[in-house]
Design a protein around this motif. Sequence first.
Motif, PDB file in Angstrom:
ATOM      1  N   HIS A 380       0.811  -1.216   0.000  1.00 47.96           N
ATOM      2  CA  HIS A 380       0.000   0.000   0.000  1.00 47.96           C
ATOM      3  C   HIS A 380       0.843   1.264   0.000  1.00 47.96           C
ATOM      4  O   HIS A 380       1.902   1.310   0.620  1.00 47.96           O
ATOM      5  CB  HIS A 380      -0.899   0.047   1.243  1.00 47.96           C
ATOM      6  CG  HIS A 380      -1.777  -1.149   1.392  1.00 47.96           C
ATOM      7  ND1 HIS A 380      -2.787  -1.445   0.514  1.00 47.96           N
ATOM      8  CD2 HIS A 380      -1.788  -2.136   2.321  1.00 47.96           C
ATOM      9  CE1 HIS A 380      -3.394  -2.558   0.887  1.00 47.96           C
ATOM     10  NE2 HIS A 380      -2.790  -2.999   1.973  1.00 47.96           N
ATOM     11  N   VAL A 381       0.344   2.294  -0.683  1.00 48.68           N
ATOM     12  CA  VAL A 381       0.872   3.648  -0.549  1.00 48.68           C
ATOM     13  C   VAL A 381      -0.145   4.413   0.292  1.00 48.68           C
ATOM     14  O   VAL A 381      -1.225   4.754  -0.174  1.00 48.68           O
ATOM     15  CB  VAL A 381       1.078   4.317  -1.920  1.00 48.68           C
ATOM     16  CG1 VAL A 381       1.662   5.718  -1.736  1.00 48.68           C
ATOM     17  CG2 VAL A 381       1.992   3.477  -2.803  1.00 48.68           C
ATOM     18  N   TYR A 382       0.204   4.648   1.550  1.00 59.53           N
ATOM     19  CA  TYR A 382      -0.743   5.263   2.473  1.00 59.53           C
ATOM     20  C   TYR A 382      -0.857   6.759   2.250  1.00 59.53           C
ATOM     21  O   TYR A 382      -1.960   7.320   2.246  1.00 59.53           O
ATOM     22  CB  TYR A 382      -0.307   4.990   3.918  1.00 59.53           C
ATOM     23  CG  TYR A 382      -0.276   3.527   4.262  1.00 59.53           C
ATOM     24  CD1 TYR A 382      -1.436   2.845   4.612  1.00 59.53           C
ATOM     25  CD2 TYR A 382       0.914   2.801   4.207  1.00 59.53           C
ATOM     26  CE1 TYR A 382      -1.411   1.490   4.909  1.00 59.53           C
ATOM     27  CE2 TYR A 382       0.947   1.446   4.501  1.00 59.53           C
ATOM     28  CZ  TYR A 382      -0.211   0.793   4.850  1.00 59.53           C
ATOM     29  OH  TYR A 382      -0.193  -0.539   5.134  1.00 59.53           O
ATOM     30  N   VAL A 383       0.288   7.418   2.085  1.00 62.58           N
ATOM     31  CA  VAL A 383       0.322   8.875   1.917  1.00 62.58           C
ATOM     32  C   VAL A 383       1.398   9.191   0.892  1.00 62.58           C
ATOM     33  O   VAL A 383       2.450   8.558   0.854  1.00 62.58           O
ATOM     34  CB  VAL A 383       0.645   9.579   3.256  1.00 62.58           C
ATOM     35  CG1 VAL A 383       0.810  11.092   3.051  1.00 62.58           C
ATOM     36  CG2 VAL A 383      -0.438   9.309   4.291  1.00 62.58           C
ATOM     37  N   MET A 384       1.129  10.200   0.065  1.00 61.46           N
ATOM     38  CA  MET A 384       2.098  10.599  -0.953  1.00 61.46           C
ATOM     39  C   MET A 384       1.943  12.095  -1.191  1.00 61.46           C
ATOM     40  O   MET A 384       0.821  12.620  -1.235  1.00 61.46           O
ATOM     41  CB  MET A 384       1.852   9.813  -2.239  1.00 61.46           C
ATOM     42  CG  MET A 384       2.971   9.899  -3.261  1.00 61.46           C
ATOM     43  SD  MET A 384       2.652   8.699  -4.601  1.00 61.46           S
ATOM     44  CE  MET A 384       4.087   8.993  -5.634  1.00 61.46           C
ATOM     45  N   GLY A 385       3.055  12.792  -1.334  1.00 63.56           N
ATOM     46  CA  GLY A 385       2.959  14.233  -1.549  1.00 63.56           C
ATOM     47  C   GLY A 385       4.295  14.816  -1.957  1.00 63.56           C
ATOM     48  O   GLY A 385       5.284  14.112  -2.165  1.00 63.56           O
ATOM     49  N   ARG A 386       4.327  16.124  -2.071  1.00 64.02           N
ATOM     50  CA  ARG A 386       5.565  16.825  -2.367  1.00 64.02           C
ATOM     51  C   ARG A 386       5.680  18.020  -1.437  1.00 64.02           C
ATOM     52  O   ARG A 386       4.686  18.536  -0.935  1.00 64.02           O
ATOM     53  CB  ARG A 386       5.596  17.272  -3.825  1.00 64.02           C
ATOM     54  CG  ARG A 386       4.591  18.354  -4.183  1.00 64.02           C
ATOM     55  CD  ARG A 386       4.595  18.628  -5.681  1.00 64.02           C
ATOM     56  NE  ARG A 386       3.673  19.717  -6.017  1.00 64.02           N
ATOM     57  CZ  ARG A 386       3.229  19.959  -7.244  1.00 64.02           C
ATOM     58  NH1 ARG A 386       3.589  19.172  -8.246  1.00 64.02           N
ATOM     59  NH2 ARG A 386       2.406  20.970  -7.492  1.00 64.02           N
ATOM     60  N   HIS A 387       6.940  18.444  -1.225  1.00 63.26           N
ATOM     61  CA  HIS A 387       7.176  19.528  -0.283  1.00 63.26           C
ATOM     62  C   HIS A 387       8.242  20.462  -0.842  1.00 63.26           C
ATOM     63  O   HIS A 387       9.265  20.022  -1.361  1.00 63.26           O
ATOM     64  CB  HIS A 387       7.628  18.971   1.061  1.00 63.26           C
ATOM     65  CG  HIS A 387       7.839  20.019   2.109  1.00 63.26           C
ATOM     66  ND1 HIS A 387       6.827  20.853   2.540  1.00 63.26           N
ATOM     67  CD2 HIS A 387       8.949  20.380   2.811  1.00 63.26           C
ATOM     68  CE1 HIS A 387       7.293  21.665   3.468  1.00 63.26           C
ATOM     69  NE2 HIS A 387       8.567  21.402   3.638  1.00 63.26           N
ATOM     70  N   PHE A 388       7.986  21.765  -0.724  1.00 61.96           N
ATOM     71  CA  PHE A 388       8.913  22.806  -1.129  1.00 61.96           C
ATOM     72  C   PHE A 388       9.359  23.535   0.144  1.00 61.96           C
ATOM     73  O   PHE A 388       8.635  24.392   0.657  1.00 61.96           O
ATOM     74  CB  PHE A 388       8.249  23.786  -2.100  1.00 61.96           C
ATOM     75  CG  PHE A 388       7.912  23.177  -3.436  1.00 61.96           C
ATOM     76  CD1 PHE A 388       8.763  23.335  -4.520  1.00 61.96           C
ATOM     77  CD2 PHE A 388       6.756  22.430  -3.608  1.00 61.96           C
ATOM     78  CE1 PHE A 388       8.463  22.788  -5.754  1.00 61.96           C
ATOM     79  CE2 PHE A 388       6.446  21.866  -4.841  1.00 61.96           C
ATOM     80  CZ  PHE A 388       7.300  22.041  -5.912  1.00 61.96           C
ATOM     81  N   PRO A 389      10.515  23.175   0.696  1.00 64.95           N
ATOM     82  CA  PRO A 389      10.954  23.783   1.951  1.00 64.95           C
ATOM     83  C   PRO A 389      11.133  25.295   1.844  1.00 64.95           C
ATOM     84  O   PRO A 389      11.560  25.816   0.816  1.00 64.95           O
ATOM     85  CB  PRO A 389      12.297  23.096   2.214  1.00 64.95           C
ATOM     86  CG  PRO A 389      12.254  21.831   1.429  1.00 64.95           C
ATOM     87  CD  PRO A 389      11.446  22.156   0.208  1.00 64.95           C
ATOM     88  N   THR A 390      10.777  25.997   2.899  1.00 59.69           N
ATOM     89  CA  THR A 390      10.934  27.448   2.978  1.00 59.69           C
ATOM     90  C   THR A 390      11.764  27.762   4.216  1.00 59.69           C
ATOM     91  O   THR A 390      11.265  28.356   5.174  1.00 59.69           O
ATOM     92  CB  THR A 390       9.584  28.154   3.035  1.00 59.69           C
ATOM     93  OG1 THR A 390       8.837  27.623   4.146  1.00 59.69           O
ATOM     94  CG2 THR A 390       8.791  27.943   1.763  1.00 59.69           C
ATOM     95  N   LEU A 391      13.005  27.372   4.207  1.00 58.69           N
ATOM     96  CA  LEU A 391      13.876  27.555   5.369  1.00 58.69           C
ATOM     97  C   LEU A 391      14.626  28.887   5.268  1.00 58.69           C
ATOM     98  O   LEU A 391      14.879  29.383   4.183  1.00 58.69           O
ATOM     99  CB  LEU A 391      14.873  26.399   5.462  1.00 58.69           C
ATOM    100  CG  LEU A 391      14.223  25.013   5.599  1.00 58.69           C
ATOM    101  CD1 LEU A 391      15.288  23.927   5.513  1.00 58.69           C
ATOM    102  CD2 LEU A 391      13.485  24.899   6.913  1.00 58.69           C
TER     103      LEU A 391
END
Length: 391
Positions: A380-391
């Motif tokens: 299973h793929v429970y959660v999937m996403g992308r993230h653009f860090p703003t550090l």
Amino acid sequence: MVAFIGLLWPLLVGTIGAQESEESEESLELRSHWGTEYGDHNFAGELYNHVGSNMADDQDFVISPLGVSQALGLLLFAVGPKSAAEIDAVLYPKKANASGLAPRNYLQTGELTYATVAALRPDLYIDPGFLKDAAELDSYVYRTHFAQRDVKPFDQFLNLKTRGKINVGLEELLGDYNPANRLLFFNVLDFKARFRYGFNTEKRVLVAKRTLASHGFIPELRTRVLALGLMNTGAELLILLPIRKANIEMVESRLRTVDIRKIRSRLNTTLMNISLPKIGSSQLLNLREPLRRAGIVTVFNKTTADLSAFKTELPLDDVIVYTKMNLFSQGINSVLSNATNIEQISQLEVDSSRAFVQEEKPVQFEALRPFIYAILDSRHVYVMGRHFPTL
């Protein structure tokens, strides 16, 4: 359908150094295998791309392929043959294995909680067979007028059915919940887990030094991949970090033909220094348009809708899913008590130290630029996403 057991492909990462400049490019020979050995059209990758195409290029998003497959699995029992064939083609593209419906013994147990609901107006007929099918799938049917005053009772209904494990706060999220709707399918999923080896927080960044993780370079995705073990579960958190010569859009397009569940078997256990950003993301997504682009058309069309379980010619208004992803120093979507934290962190640090007493130079992995993430196991793929860090 039976889950794939993973690619039995030689590991490429045994000699990968600390710097990305040392990553090898994929060869012509490797490229020649993409359409055969690596060609793997899959539900999670296709869904991710159809949803992402609705977003701005630099916008974070998170979705649960498992949650969507739950909603579509329930919808299968409500429609006629034409829509059923379209849904089946999306769940199992080109006869590949989908994320699939979870085994029922996963439902409402452990740290995975989800609920799937068919919400419909009180005046619509419901076939008794559909009620039986919904119960067998551990899903629910909820009658509502789709007015704002009905949102709070619906939220309370979800909280009750999940024994208090889901408290979404839909009053703020369902702003377009209105009397024009007649029929919605809804899913909410919550996955909680703790890391086997925790992180420290340094200047808003999660840092783990000389820690145990799985790591490798996946040439057909042009990414470095980090897999972090999660306690009391067979699932792992994967971070897909594009190499410097690639970008996140390139990786996303290739995920349509690379089953992300399979790449864990191609990673090496490695001593690492890891830096990750915190993630705080929750999203309510309307999937009508992404699903139409994926090929589910008939049930949304006013003239062709075949919702036979409700004996109505009205189309389905929407499929709505809610998913969250909070990444913090000790895990995903959960907060531990201070006493528990101290005890477990101490033990994990000891375990990590013993495991790598003979190791010397750790591999560096800094995911402080755009990346893709997934919580998954072999099925299973429970959660999937992308993230653009703003550090």
